[in-house]
Design a protein around this motif. Structure first.
Motif, PDB file in Angstrom:
ATOM      1  N   SER A  98       0.681   6.762  -6.569  1.00 42.26           N
ATOM      2  CA  SER A  98      -0.470   7.660  -6.650  1.00 42.26           C
ATOM      3  C   SER A  98      -0.037   9.116  -6.510  1.00 42.26           C
ATOM      4  N   LEU A  99       0.818   9.375  -5.554  1.00 38.12           N
ATOM      5  CA  LEU A  99       1.318  10.742  -5.346  1.00 38.12           C
ATOM      6  C   LEU A  99       2.087  11.231  -6.565  1.00 38.12           C
ATOM      7  N   MET A 100       2.905  10.361  -7.143  1.00 38.61           N
ATOM      8  CA  MET A 100       3.656  10.743  -8.348  1.00 38.61           C
ATOM      9  C   MET A 100       2.706  11.029  -9.513  1.00 38.61           C
ATOM     10  N   LYS A 101       1.660  10.214  -9.666  1.00 38.90           N
ATOM     11  CA  LYS A 101       0.689  10.449 -10.744  1.00 38.90           C
ATOM     12  C   LYS A 101      -0.058  11.771 -10.539  1.00 38.90           C
ATOM     13  N   MET A 102      -0.445  12.034  -9.285  1.00 34.89           N
ATOM     14  CA  MET A 102      -1.155  13.295  -9.017  1.00 34.89           C
ATOM     15  C   MET A 102      -0.268  14.492  -9.299  1.00 34.89           C
ATOM     16  N   GLN A 121      -2.804  17.256 -10.231  1.00 33.39           N
ATOM     17  CA  GLN A 121      -4.115  17.042  -9.633  1.00 33.39           C
ATOM     18  C   GLN A 121      -4.059  16.876  -8.119  1.00 33.39           C
ATOM     19  N   LEU A 122      -2.903  17.133  -7.513  1.00 32.18           N
ATOM     20  CA  LEU A 122      -2.762  16.870  -6.085  1.00 32.18           C
ATOM     21  C   LEU A 122      -3.772  17.670  -5.261  1.00 32.18           C
ATOM     22  N   MET A 148       0.825  -1.211   0.000  1.00 28.80           N
ATOM     23  CA  MET A 148       0.000   0.000   0.000  1.00 28.80           C
ATOM     24  C   MET A 148       0.864   1.268   0.000  1.00 28.80           C
ATOM     25  N   LEU A 149       2.033   1.197   0.644  1.00 29.28           N
ATOM     26  CA  LEU A 149       2.958   2.335   0.630  1.00 29.28           C
ATOM     27  C   LEU A 149       3.483   2.582  -0.783  1.00 29.28           C
ATOM     28  N   VAL A 150       3.844   1.513  -1.477  1.00 30.30           N
ATOM     29  CA  VAL A 150       4.289   1.636  -2.873  1.00 30.30           C
ATOM     30  C   VAL A 150       3.161   2.216  -3.725  1.00 30.30           C
TER      31      VAL A 150
END
Length: 166
Positions: free
Chosen positions: A104-108, A113-114, A97-99
């Motif tokens: 997810s953070l990198m995609k945002m 979109q963050l 889940m951390l990965v």
């Protein structure tokens, strides 16, 4: 464990290409998990494998029921957790889940979109608290930018386990 990694790689290919993990692949991983655990522990090893798999499925079912995780992801997570020693399952789930969170953070950040996604989750949680019950997590426009395939993070979690990281 090599068979698990090979078929997790295949699951990644399907998941990233068509956003679906075929049930026959999950079925093969269950079969091989029973063989793998049964070879070391006999009938009780196979039963313990099924128990670990079902426990993880039950733990993640609420996330599926609100639309936060896909059925294939839950099945793959449970099937994979069954291969691991019981005391390593929570660490495996945490690392996977951390990965996924880092991806997810990198995609945002990539799609800028963050801020929008953070406002979206705050609005959703506020609505849940006001109404006092969980609801379906509504889909948004540009959903392809916000979806995360968990097969990759699951494979990373297994590889880190095999590498002796945890």
């Amino acid at each position: 464990m090599a068979v698990l990694c090979i078929f997790l790689g295949a699951a990644c290919g399907y998941d990233y290409k068509i956003n679906k993990i075929p049930n026959y692949l999950i079925g093969f991983l269950i079969f091989w998990g029973l063989v793998y655990c049964g070879s070391g522990g006999g009938f009780w090893g196979m039963l313990f494998y099924l128990g670990k798999m079902i426990l993880v499925g039950i733990l993640f079912f609420p996330f599926f029921s609100i639309g936060a995780i896909g059925a294939g992801d839950i099945k793959l997570l449970g099937v994979t957790a069954g291969y691991l020693p019981f005391e390593k399952i929570l660490i495996f789930i945490f690392i996977s889940m951390l990965v996924a969170a880092v991806i997810s953070l990198m995609k945002m950040c990539k799609w800028k979109q963050l801020g929008k996604r953070m406002r979206y989750i705050v609005e959703y949680l506020t609505k849940v608290f006001r109404q006092g019950r969980w609801q379906l997590y509504p889909e948004q426009e540009n959903e392809q930018h916000s979806k995360i395939c968990l097969s990759g993070p699951i494979l990373c979690g297994v590889l880190l386990y095999l590498g002796g990281i945890y």
